[in-house]
Design a protein around this motif. Structure first.
Motif, PDB file in Angstrom:
ATOM      1  N   GLU A  10       0.839  -1.202   0.000  1.00 12.20           N
ATOM      2  CA  GLU A  10       0.000   0.000   0.000  1.00 12.20           C
ATOM      3  C   GLU A  10       0.872   1.248   0.000  1.00 12.20           C
ATOM      4  OE1 GLU A  10      -3.026   0.223  -0.479  1.00 12.20           O
ATOM      5  OE2 GLU A  10      -3.636   2.228   0.160  1.00 12.20           O
TER       6      GLU A  10
ATOM      7  N   THR B 165       1.733   1.898  -3.537  1.00  6.19           N
ATOM      8  CA  THR B 165       0.557   2.401  -4.256  1.00  6.19           C
ATOM      9  C   THR B 165       0.312   3.863  -3.925  1.00  6.19           C
ATOM     10  OG1 THR B 165      -0.375   0.187  -4.049  1.00  6.19           O
ATOM     11  CG2 THR B 165      -1.868   1.948  -4.695  1.00  6.19           C
ATOM     12  N   GLU B 166       0.331   4.175  -2.614  1.00  3.17           N
ATOM     13  CA  GLU B 166      -0.007   5.540  -2.211  1.00  3.17           C
ATOM     14  C   GLU B 166       1.093   6.507  -2.606  1.00  3.17           C
ATOM     15  OE1 GLU B 166      -1.490   6.114   1.717  1.00  3.17           O
ATOM     16  OE2 GLU B 166      -2.880   4.422   1.587  1.00  3.17           O
TER      17      GLU B 166
ATOM     18  N   ASN C  86      -5.649   2.819  -2.177  1.00  3.65           N
ATOM     19  CA  ASN C  86      -6.430   1.599  -2.356  1.00  3.65           C
ATOM     20  C   ASN C  86      -7.020   1.197  -1.011  1.00  3.65           C
ATOM     21  OD1 ASN C  86      -7.470  -0.886  -2.749  1.00  3.65           O
ATOM     22  ND2 ASN C  86      -5.591  -1.828  -3.502  1.00  3.65           N
TER      23      ASN C  86
ATOM     24  N   ALA D 256      -6.623  -4.114  -7.199  1.00  2.00           N
ATOM     25  CA  ALA D 256      -5.960  -2.808  -7.254  1.00  2.00           C
ATOM     26  C   ALA D 256      -6.183  -2.164  -8.615  1.00  2.00           C
ATOM     27  CB  ALA D 256      -4.474  -2.981  -6.991  1.00  2.00           C
TER      28      ALA D 256
ATOM     29  N   ALA E 210      -7.753   1.522  -9.472  1.00  2.00           N
ATOM     30  CA  ALA E 210      -7.036   2.523 -10.264  1.00  2.00           C
ATOM     31  C   ALA E 210      -7.830   2.902 -11.512  1.00  2.00           C
ATOM     32  CB  ALA E 210      -5.667   1.986 -10.647  1.00  2.00           C
TER      33      ALA E 210
ATOM     34  N   GLN F 273     -11.697   7.329  -5.526  1.00  2.00           N
ATOM     35  CA  GLN F 273     -10.970   6.117  -5.134  1.00  2.00           C
ATOM     36  C   GLN F 273     -11.479   5.598  -3.811  1.00  2.00           C
ATOM     37  OE1 GLN F 273      -6.870   7.301  -5.145  1.00  2.00           O
ATOM     38  NE2 GLN F 273      -6.985   7.951  -7.276  1.00  2.00           N
TER      39      GLN F 273
ATOM     40  N   GLN G 132       0.681   5.509 -12.385  1.00  2.00           N
ATOM     41  CA  GLN G 132      -0.244   5.230 -11.278  1.00  2.00           C
ATOM     42  C   GLN G 132      -0.860   3.842 -11.433  1.00  2.00           C
ATOM     43  OE1 GLN G 132      -2.917   8.666 -11.027  1.00  2.00           O
ATOM     44  NE2 GLN G 132      -1.622   9.401  -9.366  1.00  2.00           N
TER      45      GLN G 132
ATOM     46  N   TYR H 248       1.794   1.065 -10.677  1.00  2.00           N
ATOM     47  CA  TYR H 248       2.235   0.838  -9.301  1.00  2.00           C
ATOM     48  C   TYR H 248       1.078   0.549  -8.363  1.00  2.00           C
ATOM     49  CZ  TYR H 248       6.898   1.648 -10.806  1.00  2.00           C
ATOM     50  OH  TYR H 248       8.097   1.505 -11.458  1.00  2.00           O
ATOM     51  N   ALA H 249      -0.134   0.964  -8.751  1.00  2.00           N
ATOM     52  CA  ALA H 249      -1.295   0.481  -7.995  1.00  2.00           C
ATOM     53  C   ALA H 249      -1.321  -1.036  -8.090  1.00  2.00           C
ATOM     54  CB  ALA H 249      -2.572   1.074  -8.572  1.00  2.00           C
TER      55      ALA H 249
ATOM     56  N   GLY I  16       1.592  -2.630  -6.141  1.00  2.00           N
ATOM     57  CA  GLY I  16       1.275  -2.644  -4.710  1.00  2.00           C
ATOM     58  C   GLY I  16       0.242  -3.718  -4.404  1.00  2.00           C
ATOM     59  N   GLY I  17      -0.794  -3.779  -5.250  1.00  2.00           N
ATOM     60  CA  GLY I  17      -1.829  -4.787  -5.047  1.00  2.00           C
ATOM     61  C   GLY I  17      -1.244  -6.191  -5.066  1.00  2.00           C
TER      62      GLY I  17
END
Ligand SMILES: Nc1ncnc2c1ncn2[C@@H]1O[C@H](COP(=O)(O)OP(=O)(O)OP(=O)(O)O)[C@@H](O)[C@H]1O
Ligand SMILES: Nc1ncnc2c1ncn2[C@@H]1O[C@H](COP(=O)(O)OP(=O)(O)OP(=O)(O)O)[C@@H](O)[C@H]1O
Ligand SMILES: [Mg+2]
Ligand SMILES: [Mg+2]
Lengths: 343, 374, 327, 486
Positions: C27, C30-31, C37, C76, C80, C90, C189, C192-193, C196-197
């Motif tokens: 996360e 992602t952030e 997320n 994720a 996104a 989101q 975005q 990497y979302a 991260g997911g």
């Protein structure tokens, strides 16, 4: 609009059917069971109403906060704290004396409790600069902890330390039932009143207008002489009050004691209800009723088809997702930019 | 199959607190019900599992009973202690339906309406055997007891396990009871509810991490065995004794010493027959093992299924122990016995009555852990 | 503390923290890219289920972890895409998905409940595990746990020591600025979302195949997603600080069981709940630290400045920013 | 490199930011783009830099047409831009900001870039610490950083949009010498600005934009006169003013300083008397917004005191000012002035009946009708405000001014109105003035100011550099002052 709804429903049915097939279940029979299990008999309908009451109350509260652009995810905790204060008041009334007064006091205490919890989140936002989602979430878990601690500690049943809940109240402290269908007319009445009241507040009062103005454009509203922060706090108070009342009914009307899962996740579910209803006062109760049907009806799945009842949650979630998406696409096509779920 | 076809169907409902396939308490009941369907002509079971507010938020016992009655149930069996209030309420609302509350005591306390029966199995013996093999197996002399919530029943069972263990320690191994550690840790409910109960996986791990090598499970699910297997994989010496369900050892063979289990088939078929033919009268029954063969699933109500990890020597000792229990040569609830706090439970030579055992108010002297939630 | 072997205790804490740690790192990444997320709690549960189911049916742990990762990644991606393509909030999407995926997991998972499944056993690191004390504490764990520790440094290094990491941070701070420098914010975005997911999915798998082996309702990992979200903030969007938070939390959890034995009058819930008030406190601190008056005060009180800087990390400026309908 | 723009069009919906612009930029030269606010300078430059796609037109580099559609593409052709509002990453270190977009692949090569940055800085006479967060730099330093980055990423055409607003004189020196040396190196530079003196000091050639078209180009030597008329259009019409009698003190700012806007506001001391109409001239962000917001209680000044009437209101909130009859009207209609999603009636309801619990919808609607009629708004009581045209939104804003204000603070009150509506509006406002209300308004139209104001304050870079009666000055003098030439 109609087209959009139709599309949404198609998507949802499609997805749910897919899920059911994945689980190797007969889709049509499953749907039939859910309908039968929720509307098949008066008894069933009363159970649906029992779920509808807290769900609708929480939704009413959320309408205020969404209207001013707050994501009051803390509603779950507000329900719990309402339940806690109600329990606190009712515990004092072991002797058979004047139950009604005590009940009334308990309900008021519940609303106060919910409001208190909401105001904490509110001030964390306006003064502490903490986004209401994280403030609310945090407070939800704190409230859950509080409930557990009370049940496991100070309010435990004598000699017993069990998560099954506190001691059941004496019957004169239960909200009076209609014989036969086991729902409290008082609770039902108050819920209907809450819906009307909310509609009135949002439509007819300056407060409602302020909520809308600030929610739509805080800066301009401020320049018009409104007080955004103070109004936000007020909105939170309303939301918390209704959520707290929902908690009170769970204790005084349904379980007659405090249990760990007293909020039954109705707070979170109510967020979905309001989103799906497009933030409308009049649609929310209907959506709430539909969701309640799903919750109650889905019990048939394990009983009859040996399926898990969590299917209801899947349907509800898919509905909201699909609705949001459709709405967004429509906004897109109208070149309107993305709709913001009140946030 | 044929049997059912013969007689006219008689439906009974089963309310299970946990998942019907939890390989523990609820599955034992579930299979008891299936046994009835097989053996009692015409008997048909409908059931609903996970009957607890965490799994089924907003669902109440009376509501489920209504549903079962609607589906034609004439007899409803509720299998968990914390359904007490709900089932009593339901029994009042359906005076013409027969109700059984397993593990309850409304009949003893006089709260029960006329159509409500209490029953339970004498698991004390099973737990004594569990404690017995635990004491004979432990290398460190430290036995952990993974307790659910604290009430009379759980105190009773934990106590029995301790008595079994102490008997083996003292009389078989001829060791000093002072050197036997018997620690009870309560998680707060019959199974893990994340964020609500303490996490049994964590608790079991902590037992093994702090020198306990045998863990007796008092809860409905099999975390103890899983963790023991993990520890064994890490090369530790770890054994576990699950609870409730005859098959609980399957898959945990390398670490499972055996399982004290309920065998509800015989008891249930008795109840169902009684409900079919009548007369149905409010009573409290406590069903024991069949001492001829405690693992005869047609006759016994509780049993102890030996696990593969049980050493041959220990097996031999266990046989004798069971024989002596059956012949009352060994009576463990017999004085002198003291409570944890030193107060007297049974005086020299005194044998506890059923009620004394049933309503055990505290843990026994020699056990560690909270005896009643402060 | 009688009979408590400190090495074993620490090893237990390290192992117990692994899944939450992985989720937190995921996360955080992602952030950092500016996407929030919120669906972590549901994602973890669903991926735990998927992982277990896959592992049981194929009998291969690898397949299990792959399945978990895939689930995490696709959820994720949904968050996104709904935000980037449709301009949906989101938060709204994430929240709905949280509830939905959880129920989906329970529904689809019933048939796998309480089955015997494969279990990631210990896999000591060849040489290092021989080191006294450190060996057993750090280097004698199962692969997922070791992986989680590696990921701390890996994600830190990736974020702060590679061009791609710089890209992520730029996009998270100021997408327009990134665009002006020839970076495509949307692609970064989305990518990497998903990345991260992926980690969050692995976290779920780590639960059902390693730390809390098996599947059932409840699995036992419920709520850990929210904890991870809290820890991201606690860590001020810095992987290493977030990791410290994860271990602290694991420590609290383990301790709560000892403490039940030591002082039974301290309610265990205190430890269950602790991370959340902490998170709120940190958030207040962050926003207070941003106030002009405090800043001015901090400028001439180095001590105060130090405290504020260590505790409060700034959220990526563009975090969760909604994409308006740009035609 | 030879850059040539041919017939560039850029439309934002109905707004025609650029309509048919031709521009030629020779290598090794510094080319100035001059124009008032909204002339279309930034838009044109963003098109050239590939930041926004053009609606129509051709870009030739060294005679060959190029069709890039992103800053990346532009940079590959050697065109880099320093944007009007800095597009950098405050929390990231100077060095990271420098490397962002330049580094690709697996390794950072931090040390290489650090060396590169320092080398460039020394070459240009900049002093930047690579390791501090960019957020700690001054605007000027952030520009220097961007400049260095653009050079190192191989830009041969450098576009600078308003580089000289909000930076100190010293930094300006540094910047200019740097630009000169860059140009000498054979690169071309496009300098966008309002400021005559900067442009004149630096540029070899100047192109003037106005309302999206080129109104003229000029090479050295420049004639300020001509440039000004190109910028602001024809000679303004002679002033026709009502001329009010100054009364008691309405507003007194005593040596006030505050941040905000592009330049903030520095040591400003102003007296405003009742009945006075004061026009604030100056380019956007030169301080007049801050001035008005301080007077309204929306910005709390760092230093100095604010008096409304005889009251010292320093540090009080907007609402307190309101209760003294201070009325503020923002320029950005839909951002601050009106509430998107609410109807005219709802806006009226917001305004009135503060005490009551209920909304008097009927009275509100009646009120809406009256206002719509009185202010000639093309719309109905229940039309949402965003559905009104810009001009009508402006009229509506005026309609929401209180009945009997003491002090009116108006940002561009007639923006988007045609001439006779402007006259009409001012007749309306005059009524307030003759009632004794003081009116302070900002406007980008010098003619308007000269026409109605009793006093003109000219803002430049956060300072009031001119405070005169219209009869003592004229559009040209004001134009010079606005552009920073005294
Ligand atoms: N949109 C805005 N524009 C400028 N300043 C604002 C805005 N919103 C809030 N403020 C500042 O924040 C302060 C608090 O605003 P607000 O009026 O919402 O607080 P309040 O709680 O309603 O008022 P009070 O605290 O006096 O009851 C205001 O005094 C104002 O200075
Ligand atoms: N993204 C946009 N959307 C809509 N209109 C825009 C946009 N950008 C610019 N405009 C409009 O295009 C016109 C020219 O804008 P531009 O920024 O180029 O003016 P400018 O010459 O740079 O003014 P200034 O000197 O204030 O920077 C203005 O009317 C502006 O409102
Ligand atoms: Mg306030
Ligand atoms: Mg510009």
């Amino acid at each position: 609009m109609a087209l959009e709804t139709a599309l949404t429903l198609t998507v949802v049915l499609g997805f749910t059917t897919l899920v059911l097939l994945l689980a190797g279940a007969p889709p049509l029979e499953s749907y039939r069971q859910i309908v039968k299990g929720s509307l098949g008999s008066w008894g069933k309908v009363t159970h649906v109403i029992k779920v509808w009451i807290p769900l609708t109350l929480a939704a009413c509260g959320l309408l205020y906060t969404f209207r001013i652009g707050l994501w009051n995810i803390g509603v779950e905790g507000q329900v719990m704290v309402g339940a806690v204060l109600t329990t606190y008041v009712l515990r004092t009334g072991s002797d058979g004396q004047h139950g009604q007064y005590l009940l009334a006091a308990a309900l008021l205490a519940g609303m106060a409790g919910g409001a208190l919890w909401a105001v904490m989140a509110g001030y964390l936002k306006t003064r502490g600069g903490v986004h209401e989602i994280f403030a609310g979430l945090g407070l939800n878990f704190v409230a859950q902890g509080l409930v557990l601690w009370l049940i496991f500690g100070p309010w435990k049943q004598p000699g017993i330390a069990s998560m099954s809940g506190t001691e059941t109240f004496a019957e004169h402290l239960w909200m009076p039932y209609l014989e036969g269908l086991r729902i409290s007319p008082a609770a039902l009445g108050m819920t209907l009143t809450s819906v009307v009241l909310t509609a009135y507040m949002l439509r007819a009062t300056r407060f409602g207008l302020y909520l809308k103005a600030i929610g739509s454009n805080e800066k301009a509203a401020f320049l018009f002489g409104l007080r955004p922060q103070a109004t936000m706090i007020l909105a939170m108070v309303c939301a918390g009050g209704f959520a707290g009342l929902a908690g009170s009914f769970q204790v005084a009307g349904v379980y007659h004691r405090l249990i760990p899962a007293i909020s039954s996740g109705y707070g979170y579910l109510a967020l979905l209800v309001v989103m799906l209803s497009g933030f409308s006062v009049w649609v929310s109760p209907l959506v709430a009723f539909f969701f309640a049907c799903l919750n109650v009806g889905s019990i048939q799945l394990p009983m009859v088809l040996q399926l898990d009842s969590s299917l209801s949650g899947v349907i509800q979630g898919t509905l909201v997702m699909a609705a949001l998406a459709m709405h967004a696409m429509r906004a897109r096509s109208r070149k309107g930019g993305g709709p913001d779920a009140g946030g | 199959g044929t049997a059912r076809a013969a007689a006219k169907p008689y439906t009974f409902g089963l309310l299970l607190v946990g998942p019907y396939n939890d390989r523990g308490y609820s599955q034992a009941h579930y299979e008891g019900g299936q046994y009835v369907e097989k053996t009692v002509p015409g008997a048909r079971m409908i059931y609903i599992d996970k009957v607890n507010p965490a799994d089924r938020p907003g669902i109440t016992i009376p509501q489920l009973v209504d549903d079962m009655v609607e589906k034609g149930a004439r007899l409803v069996i509720a299998n968990s202690d914390d359904m007490k209030d709900g089932i009593r309420e339901a029994a009042r609302q359906h005076p013409d339906i027969h109700f059984v509350h397993v593990s309850g005591d409304d009949v003893l306390t006089g709260k029960a309406p006329k159509n409500l029966v209490n029953t339970f199995g004498r698991m004390e013996y099973g737990k004594m055997m569990a404690g017995f093999v635990a004491a004979l197996t432990t290398r460190t002399g430290k036995i952990g007891y993974l307790g659910p919530l604290i009430n009379e029943e759980t105190r009773r069972l934990a106590g029995s396990a301790y008595l079994g263990a102490r008997y083996a320690w003292e009389k078989v191994l001829k060791k000093n009871p002072k050197d036997l550690t018997f620690q009870v840790t309560w998680i707060g409910f019959w199974f893990n509810i994340p964020g609500v109960t303490a996490d049994p996986t964590q608790v079991a791990q902590n037992f093994y991490n702090t020198g306990f090598d045998v863990v007796i499970s008092g809860i409905d699910t099999t975390e103890a065995v899983t963790v023991a297997k993990q520890k064994a994989k890490e090369g530790k010496q770890a054994w576990a004794i699950p609870y409730d369900y005859v098959g609980a050892c399957e898959g945990g063979s390398s670490v499972c010493l055996g399982v004290p289990y309920f065998n509800w088939g015989p008891g249930y078929s008795g109840l169902v027959k009684k409900s079919m033919t009548g007369p149905w009268k409010s009573e409290w029954t406590w069903l024991g093992p069949d001492w001829q063969d405690i693992n005869n699933h047609r006759t016994t109500n509780v049993g102890f299924m030996e696990g593969d990890a049980l050493a041959p020597g220990v097996k031999k000792e266990l046989k004798t122990f069971i024989r002596d229990l059956g012949s009352k040569k060994v009576q463990l609830f017999k004085g002198p016995l003291r409570y944890q706090d030193g107060t007297v439970f049974l005086r020299e030579g005194e044998v506890a009555t059923d009620k004394q055992v049933w309503y055990m108010p505290k843990l026994l002297e020699g056990m560690q852990g909270a005896g009643s939630a402060k | 503390m009688q009979g408590v072997d400190i090495t074993i205790l620490l090893a237990g804490i390290v192992a117990g923290a692994a899944p939450i740690l992985l989720a937190t790192l995921g996360e955080t990444i992602t952030e950092k890219a500016g996407i929030i997320n919120l669906s972590l709690d549901g994602t973890i549960i669903l991926s735990a289920m998927a992982a277990f189911a896959a592992a049981v049916t194929t009998g291969s742990l690898l397949a299990g972890f792959a399945a978990g990762a895939a689930v995490g990644a696709s959820i994720a991606a949904a968050v996104a895409l709904f935000s980037l393509r449709l301009g949906l909030s989101q938060v709204a999407v994430g929240f709905v998905l949280t509830l939905m995926t959880k129920d989906l997991a329970y529904f689809l998972g019933t048939s796998y409940a309480r089955m015997e499944g494969p279990l990631a056993g210990p896999m000591p690191v060849p040489v290092l595990s021989k080191i006294p004390f450190l060996g057993p504490v750090l280097f004698s764990h199962s692969l997922p746990v070791t992986f989680s520790m590696v990921m701390i440094l890996a994600s830190w290094w990736y974020l702060y020591r590679t061009p791609s990491g710089l890209k992520i941070r730029c996009v998270g701070e100021n997408p327009d600025g990134a665009y002006a420098r020839g970076i495509d914010p949307d692609r970064v975005q989305l990518f990497y979302a998903v990345a991260g997911g992926l980690l969050v999915g692995v976290a779920g798998a780590a639960f059902s195949l390693c730390v809390k082996p098996g599947w059932g309702q409840p699995q036992g990992c419920e709520g850990s997603g929210w904890i991870a979200l809290a820890l991201v903030i606690f860590g001020g969007w810095h992987p290493v600080k977030a990791a410290v938070g994860a271990y602290l939390f694991s420590f609290l959890q383990v301790m709560s069981i000892y403490l039940q034995a030591w002082w039974p009058d301290v309610p265990a819930q205190v430890f269950q709940v602790a991370p959340f008030p902490l998170m709120i406190f940190i958030l207040v601190l962050i926003s207070v630290a941003q106030r002009e008056t405090v800043m001015r005060a901090a400028r001439n009180h180095p001590a105060l400045r130090a405290i504020i800087q260590t505790l409060s990390g700034k959220a990526p400026a563009a975090l969760g920013r909604q994409k308006k309908g740009t035609g | 490199m030879n850059v040539e723009l041919i017939d560039i069009h850029k439309h934002f919906g109905s707004v025609r930011a650029n309509s048919g612009i031709d521009l030629k930029i020779l290598p090794g030269t510094i080319h100035g783009i001059l124009g008032e606010n909204g002339a279309g300078k930034s838009t044109l430059m963003k098109v050239l830099a590939g930041f926004i796609p053009k609606t129509r037109g051709t870009i030739l580099l060294d005679g060959s047409e190029v069709g890039y559609s992103s800053p990346e593409g532009a940079l590959r052709h050697g065109i880099g831009m320093l944007y009007q509002d800095p597009l950098d990453f405050p929390p990231l270190s100077v060095l990271e900001n420098f490397m962002a977009g330049q580094v690709r692949g697996a390794t950072m090569g931090t040390e290489v870039h650090r060396a590169r940055l320092l080398e460039l800085c020394t070459g240009l006479g900049f002093k930047l610490d690579p390791d501090v967060p960019a957020g700690r730099l001054t605007v000027g330093e952030r520009q220097q950083l961007e400049l260095a980055r653009l050079l190192s990423s191989g830009a041969r055409v450098l576009i600078l949009d308003e580089p000289t607003t909000g930076i100190s004189g010293l930094q300006k020196e540094v910047l200019f010498s740097a630009l000169k040396s860059i140009a000498r190196g054979g690169r071309s530079i496009v300098l966008v600005s309002h400021k005559l003196e900067d442009i004149e000091a630096l540029c070899d050639e100047i192109t003037v934009l106005r309302e999206g078209i080129v109104t003229g180009t000029m090479e050295r030597p420049f004639s300020t006169q001509a440039l000004l008329s190109m910028m602001f259009g024809s000679e303004p019409s002679p002033a026709i003013r009502s001329g009010h009698e100054p009364g008691a003190q309405a507003l007194y700012l005593d040596n006030v300083s505050a941040p905000g806007g592009r330049a903030g506001l520095a040591e400003c001391t102003v007296h405003v008397s009742r009945g006075e109409v004061i026009g604030l001239a100056g380019l956007e962000g030169s301080g007049q917004e801050v001035f008005l917001r301080i007077a309204a209680g929306l910005i709390r000044p760092h230093r100095g005191r604010v008096h409304v009437g005889r009251r010292d209101m320093t540090g009080r909130g907007y609402h307190a000012f309101q209760s003294l009859g201070v009325a503020f009207q923002p320029a950005s209609r839909l951002e601050e002035g009106l509430i998107r999603g609410l109807t005219v009636t709802e806006h009226c309801a917001l305004g009135e009946g503060g005490g009551q619990f209920m909304v008097q919808w009927d009275t509100a609607e009646q009120d809406a009708r009256d206002k719509i009629r009185k202010f000639q708004v093309a719309g109905t009581p229940d039309s949402p405000v965003e559905s009104l045209s810009g001009g009508n939104q402006q009229r509506l804003l005026l309609a929401f001014l209180p009945e009997e204000p003491e002090l009116l603070l108006l940002e561009n009150p007639t923006r988007g109105l045609d001439l006779e509506s402007v006259h009409w509006v001012w007749d309306h406002l005059d009524a307030h003035a003759s009632r004794g209300a003081a009116i302070v308004f900002s406007s980008s139209e010098l003619d308007e100011i000269l026409m109605v104001a009793d006093r003109v304050l000219v803002f430049f870079d956060g300072h009031i550099i001119k405070d005169e009666r219209p009869e003592d000055t004229d559009a040209l003098a004001l134009g010079r002052a606005i552009a920073g030439k005294m």
